[in-house]
Design a protein around this motif. Structure first.
Motif, PDB file in Angstrom:
ATOM      1  N   ILE A 152       7.372 -12.194   2.732  1.00  0.00           N
ATOM      2  CA  ILE A 152       7.222 -11.052   1.731  1.00  0.00           C
ATOM      3  C   ILE A 152       6.338 -11.191   0.812  1.00  0.00           C
ATOM      4  N   SER A 153       6.560 -12.352  -0.042  1.00  0.00           N
ATOM      5  CA  SER A 153       5.617 -12.793  -0.974  1.00  0.00           C
ATOM      6  C   SER A 153       4.203 -12.745  -0.791  1.00  0.00           C
ATOM      7  N   LEU A 154       3.828 -13.282   0.375  1.00  0.00           N
ATOM      8  CA  LEU A 154       2.406 -13.599   0.818  1.00  0.00           C
ATOM      9  C   LEU A 154       1.857 -11.986   0.998  1.00  0.00           C
ATOM     10  N   ARG A 155       2.800 -11.016   1.563  1.00  0.00           N
ATOM     11  CA  ARG A 155       2.387  -9.766   1.846  1.00  0.00           C
ATOM     12  C   ARG A 155       2.059  -8.939   0.477  1.00  0.00           C
ATOM     13  N   TYR A 156       2.635  -9.359  -0.517  1.00  0.00           N
ATOM     14  CA  TYR A 156       2.406  -8.754  -1.700  1.00  0.00           C
ATOM     15  C   TYR A 156       1.602  -9.515  -2.594  1.00  0.00           C
ATOM     16  N   GLY A 157       0.912 -10.478  -2.227  1.00  0.00           N
ATOM     17  CA  GLY A 157       0.135 -11.135  -3.098  1.00  0.00           C
ATOM     18  C   GLY A 157       0.560 -12.144  -4.148  1.00  0.00           C
ATOM     19  N   THR A 158       1.827 -12.607  -3.891  1.00  0.00           N
ATOM     20  CA  THR A 158       2.488 -13.449  -4.744  1.00  0.00           C
ATOM     21  C   THR A 158       2.577 -14.771  -4.195  1.00  0.00           C
ATOM     22  N   VAL A 159       2.024 -15.717  -4.729  1.00  0.00           N
ATOM     23  CA  VAL A 159       2.223 -17.116  -4.316  1.00  0.00           C
ATOM     24  C   VAL A 159       3.196 -18.096  -4.302  1.00  0.00           C
ATOM     25  N   PRO A 160       3.777 -18.375  -3.147  1.00  0.00           N
ATOM     26  CA  PRO A 160       4.845 -19.355  -2.923  1.00  0.00           C
ATOM     27  C   PRO A 160       4.901 -20.525  -3.196  1.00  0.00           C
ATOM     28  N   VAL A 217       0.742  -1.189  -0.024  1.00  0.00           N
ATOM     29  CA  VAL A 217       0.043  -0.119  -0.033  1.00  0.00           C
ATOM     30  C   VAL A 217       1.063   1.117  -0.065  1.00  0.00           C
ATOM     31  N   THR A 218       1.924   1.320   0.640  1.00  0.00           N
ATOM     32  CA  THR A 218       2.854   2.440   0.987  1.00  0.00           C
ATOM     33  C   THR A 218       4.535   2.189   0.229  1.00  0.00           C
ATOM     34  N   ASP A 219       4.678   1.170  -0.167  1.00  0.00           N
ATOM     35  CA  ASP A 219       5.974   1.003  -0.655  1.00  0.00           C
ATOM     36  C   ASP A 219       6.283   1.834  -1.886  1.00  0.00           C
ATOM     37  N   ARG A 220       7.236   2.675  -1.636  1.00  0.00           N
ATOM     38  CA  ARG A 220       7.586   3.887  -2.912  1.00  0.00           C
ATOM     39  C   ARG A 220       8.348   3.073  -3.959  1.00  0.00           C
ATOM     40  N   LYS A 221       8.798   1.893  -3.695  1.00  0.00           N
ATOM     41  CA  LYS A 221       9.771   1.346  -5.034  1.00  0.00           C
ATOM     42  C   LYS A 221       8.854   0.577  -5.698  1.00  0.00           C
ATOM     43  N   LEU A 222       7.585   0.389  -5.631  1.00  0.00           N
ATOM     44  CA  LEU A 222       6.618  -0.171  -6.613  1.00  0.00           C
ATOM     45  C   LEU A 222       6.232   1.140  -7.731  1.00  0.00           C
ATOM     46  N   TYR A 223       5.964   0.414  -8.841  1.00  0.00           N
ATOM     47  CA  TYR A 223       5.499   0.974 -10.058  1.00  0.00           C
ATOM     48  C   TYR A 223       3.941   1.682  -9.614  1.00  0.00           C
ATOM     49  N   ALA A 224       3.312   0.858  -8.958  1.00  0.00           N
ATOM     50  CA  ALA A 224       2.034   1.067  -8.609  1.00  0.00           C
ATOM     51  C   ALA A 224       1.472   0.435  -7.366  1.00  0.00           C
ATOM     52  N   ASN A 225       1.167   1.287  -6.216  1.00  0.00           N
ATOM     53  CA  ASN A 225       0.777   0.547  -4.950  1.00  0.00           C
ATOM     54  C   ASN A 225      -0.676  -0.172  -5.101  1.00  0.00           C
ATOM     55  N   TYR A 226      -1.209  -1.054  -4.075  1.00  0.00           N
ATOM     56  CA  TYR A 226      -2.128  -1.549  -4.152  1.00  0.00           C
ATOM     57  C   TYR A 226      -2.567  -2.268  -2.750  1.00  0.00           C
TER      58      TYR A 226
END
Length: 480
Positions: free
Chosen positions: A390-398, A260-269
Motif C-alpha cells: 500500500i505504501s508503494l502505491r501511495y508514494g511512501t518509501v518502505p 487518485v480516487t481515495d475519498r479518505k485522503l485530504y487531497a488526491n494525487y
C-alpha cells in the motif's frame, strides 16, 4: 467452468482483523469469472455490521453430529456482493459476541465446528466445488474431515484441497482428547504422521498433511518456513511436502487503495503530482494530530500490530537515538500493552515528534499512507505484508527488514545506479535498522531528486491481484 470454494474465518468487507480478510475478500473477485465460479463460506458472526447482516437471506438449517458434543445446530445464510456468493454458517452459541476470536480453547472448538459445517452445507446449497481453498488453521481441519469422514459419500468424491498458510506461528494446537471430543475424528487421524504434534493435536498440521497443495503468501516465506528458525516446529513436514508447496505473493485491491480516487485522503494525487499531493496530505495530518506544521520534515509512519513479531523491540531500543534526528514519527495500531504504553509515553514527552494512535482507524491509516514520506517495517518475520504494498502505491518509501514478502517486494535503493523502491537491512539488529533509517533520511534531505525518483518507481510497481490471481488459477487448473 471450475467451482472453487474459499473457507476462511474472516473476509472483507464483512469482518477483518488482519491480512487474511483482505486475501479472502479480494482474490475471489480477481479470478476469471468466465472460467471459475468462486464462492466463500464464513462464520455468521453476530459482530458483522448490520449493513451487511441486513442483506443475509436464510437458506436452510439442520442438525450435525460433532463428536462428543452430540448434535449441533447449523444454519445457512447467504448474500451476494460484487458478483461473489457468500455463505455464512450460523450458530450463535459459537459465533456470538463482539469479536471473532477470543479464548484459544473456545476458538479451537468453534473452528472444529466451522470446518465440518463448511463441508456439510454443500449439498444443501447445491454447490459442489472442484477445489476447496482453506485459509490458515481455522480451516485446517477441512481436508481432514473431507478424507476421514466424507470420503464414502459420492457427492464429495474427487474434491481437491489447497491450504494457504498466512502466518505459520498460529496453528490451533490443543490436547488430543479434547480435539477428539470436538471433532469425532477416528484414532488413526491422531498419529505422528497426521495431526499429532508433540503429544498434542495440531489443526494446521492436519490440513497440511491431508491437502493436495500448500501455498503461502510469498516466495521467500515459502523457503523460510522450511528452515528450523522460521518453521515453528513444522519445518520437517514442509520440507517433506516441498514438492507441493509454493509461494504466491498477496496483492492489494487497487480499487480500495488508489491515491487518485481515495475519498479518505485530504487531497488526491497521481505519480505526476505526488510531491504536491503528499505535501497537502502531510500538512492536514499534522494539523489533525497536533504536530508542528513543517512541510519539510520527514514523516515516518508505522501502521502495525504492536508486537515483537513486527520488530517493536528493535524500535524500543533506539527510540531516543531516532528522535535526535529530524523526523516526525506517527504510529497507528494496537497490541502488547508494553508497546502501547511505550509510544504513549514518548508522545507525552515528545509531542513535537511523536503521535501515538493506539487504536486502529482505517480512515486515519489511509491518511497516513498519503502523508508519510517513509513507512517503517522492521519485522522479525513477515509472511507477505500488505503495508509496504500500500505504501508503494501511495508514494511512501518502505524501510524494511529483508524477510518474507518484504524481501520479495521492496528493492533496496542503490545510489550508484539509481535503482530501488525502498531501503532494507538484513540482520535483526537495532543498530542496523537505525543506520538504515538514517541513510534514508540523508537521501530524503540531501538528494531530494533521487528520493522523488524512487517514489515514482515505487508507484509504477504493480502489486494488484492480477498476477497473483493468474498464479492461483494455474494452481487450480493443475489440480484437475
Amino acid at each position: 467452468m471450475k467451482n472453487i470454494l474459499f473457507v476462511a474465518s474472516e473476509c472483507v468487507p464483512f469482518i477483518k482483523t488482519g491480512g487474511l480478510a483482505d486475501v479472502a475478500g479480494a482474490l475471489p473477485k480477481a479470478l476469471d469469472k468466465s472460467r471459475y465460479d468462486v464462492r466463500v463460506v464464513l462464520p455468521d458472526y453476530t459482530c458483522i455490521p448490520e449493513k451487511y447482516r441486513g442483506q443475509f437471506q436464510y437458506v436452510d438449517s439442520f442438525q450435525m453430529e460433532l463428536g462428543g458434543l452430540g448434535r449441533v445446530y447449523v444454519g445457512v445464510m447467504t448474500c451476494r456482493v460484487e458478483g461473489i456468493t457468500y455463505y455464512f454458517i450460523d450458530n450463535e452459541h459459537y459465533f456470538g459476541g463482539d469479536k471473532p476470536y477470543g479464548d484459544l480453547l473456545w476458538d479451537i472448538e468453534k473452528f472444529c465446528f466451522f470446518s465440518k459445517a463448511a463441508l456439510s452445507i454443500l449439498p444443501t446449497v447445491g454447490f459442489r466445488p472442484d477445489v476447496i481453498h482453506c485459509h490458515d488453521w481455522q480451516a485446517g481441519l477441512v481436508p481432514v474431515f473431507l478424507h476421514e469422514m466424507f470420503r464414502d459419500n459420492p457427492f464429495y468424491r474427487g474434491i481437491r484441497t489447497v491450504v494457504t498458510i498466512h502466518n505459520l506461528r498460529f496453528q490451533g494446537v490443543w490436547d488430543i482428547p479434547a480435539m477428539k471430543r470436538f471433532t469425532g475424528l477416528p484414532d488413526r487421524a491422531f498419529t505422528p504422521d497426521r495431526l499429532e504434534f508433540h503429544r498434542d493435536a495440531n489443526m494446521l498440521k492436519g490440513g497440511l498433511v491431508y491437502a493436495d497443495r500448500i501455498t503461502t503468501v510469498s516466495g521467500t516465506y515459502a523457503w523460510e518456513i522450511q528452515q528450523p528458525s522460521y518453521g515453528e516446529g513444522l519445518d520437517g513436514l514442509l520440507r517433506a511436502k516441498s514438492g507441493t508447496l509454493s509461494g504466491i505473493l498477496n496483492g492489494i485491491d487497487y480499487d480500495i487503495y488508489d491515491p487518485v480516487t481515495d475519498r479518505k485522503l485530504y487531497a488526491n494525487y497521481d505519480k505526476n503530482g505526488v510531491r504536491q499531493g503528499k505535501a497537502a496530505n502531510k500538512a492536514a495530518l499534522q494539523r489533525e494530530l497536533a504536530l508542528p506544521e513543517d512541510p519539510e520534515v520527514m514523516m515516518v509512519g508505522m501502521i502495525t500490530r504492536l508486537t515483537d513479531q513486527k520488530g517493536l523491540d528493535l524500535v524500543e531500543r533506539v527510540m531516543d537515538w531516532l528522535l535526535t534526528s529530524r523526523i516526525q514519527l506517527v504510529i497507528i495500531g494496537t497490541g502488547d500493552k508494553k508497546y502501547e504504553d511505550l509510544f504513549r509515553r514518548y508522545e507525552w514527552e515528545r509531542k513535537e515528534k511523536v503521535s501515538a494512535n493506539i487504536y486502529f482507524n482505517d480512515d486515519r491509516a489511509h491518511k497516513l499512507y498519503a502523508a508519510a514520506d517513509a513507512m517503517l517495517m522492521p519485522s522479525l518475520f513477515e509472511p507477505c505484508g500488505l503495508t509496504q504494498l500500500i505504501s508503494l502505491r501511495y508514494g511512501t518509501v518502505p524501510i524494511v527488514r529483508e524477510t518474507g514478502g518484504l524481501k520479495d517486494t521492496v528493492e533496496p535503493y542503490n545510489e550508484y545506479v539509481q535503482t530501488g523502491t525502498g531501503f532494507s537491512f538484513a540482520n535483526y539488529n537495532a543498530e542496523e535498522m537505525l543506520d538504515t533509517i538514517f541513510y534514508a533520511e540523508r537521501v530524503f534531505y540531501d538528494t531530494r531528486s533521487c528520493w522523488d525518483e524512487m517514489v515514482r518507481r515505487g508507484m509504477e510497481q504493480d502489486f494488484s491481484w492480477r498476477s497473483s490471481a493468474q498464479a492461483y488459477q494455474s494452481l487450480y487448473d493443475q489440480l484437475g
